[in-house]
Design a protein around this motif. Structure first.
Motif: not given
Length: 161
Positions: A65, A89-90, A92, A98-99, A102-103, A126
């Motif tokens: 991703s 697709c990420v 957790q 993860f953070d 996604c950011s 997410t």
């Protein structure tokens, strides 16, 4: 929960523009392929359902991703594309990874859209776990890939005004 047993991919309440005259790029992550493959299927089927021609859809794969941003940028070197859909697709995990991912992906996709002045659609799940991802990749909550395709069609039509 707002999405409990709700299919989010129901477009019966809206008029979706024809995709017949537009060209689309799709960049899809190979990571979590069980999920992203279903997102890709949903996006492709939706584009063609609304009139996109097979030869007007260009698909590339990237490792994960995080690389969706670079993939979208590469696709948009083709000035004839009207919109790009980013699918990933990420899930957790136990770390902050993860953070950060996604950011970075969200900001990167926005940046590429502004850089090229073209719609770049965020079709990245997410989720907390694999089951939530599957539920949103053709499961009980619909298919985020299909939703991203409708968004790409609508934004391509809006951009053509």
């Amino acid at each position: 929960m707002a999405t409990h047993n709700k299919n989010l991919s129901d477009f019966s309440h809206m008029e979706v523009a024809s995709a017949n005259s537009y060209r689309f790029g799709i960049v899809v992550s190979q990571w979590n392929a069980e999920v992203t493959g279903k997102l890709l299927d949903g996006a492709y089927e939706t584009l063609t359902k609304y009139g996109a021609k097979e030869h007007s859809i260009r698909i590339i794969q990237v490792p994960g991703s995080y690389e969706l941003t670079s993939g979208a940028d590469i696709l948009l070197r083709d000035k004839a594309l009207d919109a790009v859909i980013c699918l990933g697709c990420v899930i957790q995990g136990e770390t902050k990874h993860f953070d950060y991912i996604c950011s970075a992906v969200a900001h990167g996709i926005s940046h590429v859209a502004l850089k090229h002045n073209k719609p770049v659609i965020f079709g990245v799940l997410t989720t907390d776990n694999l089951q939530q991802a599957l539920d949103r990749a053709g499961g009980k909550h619909g298919n985020k890939g299909a939703e991203a395709a409708v968004t790409a069609i609508q934004m391509a039509a809006l951009s053509a005004i």
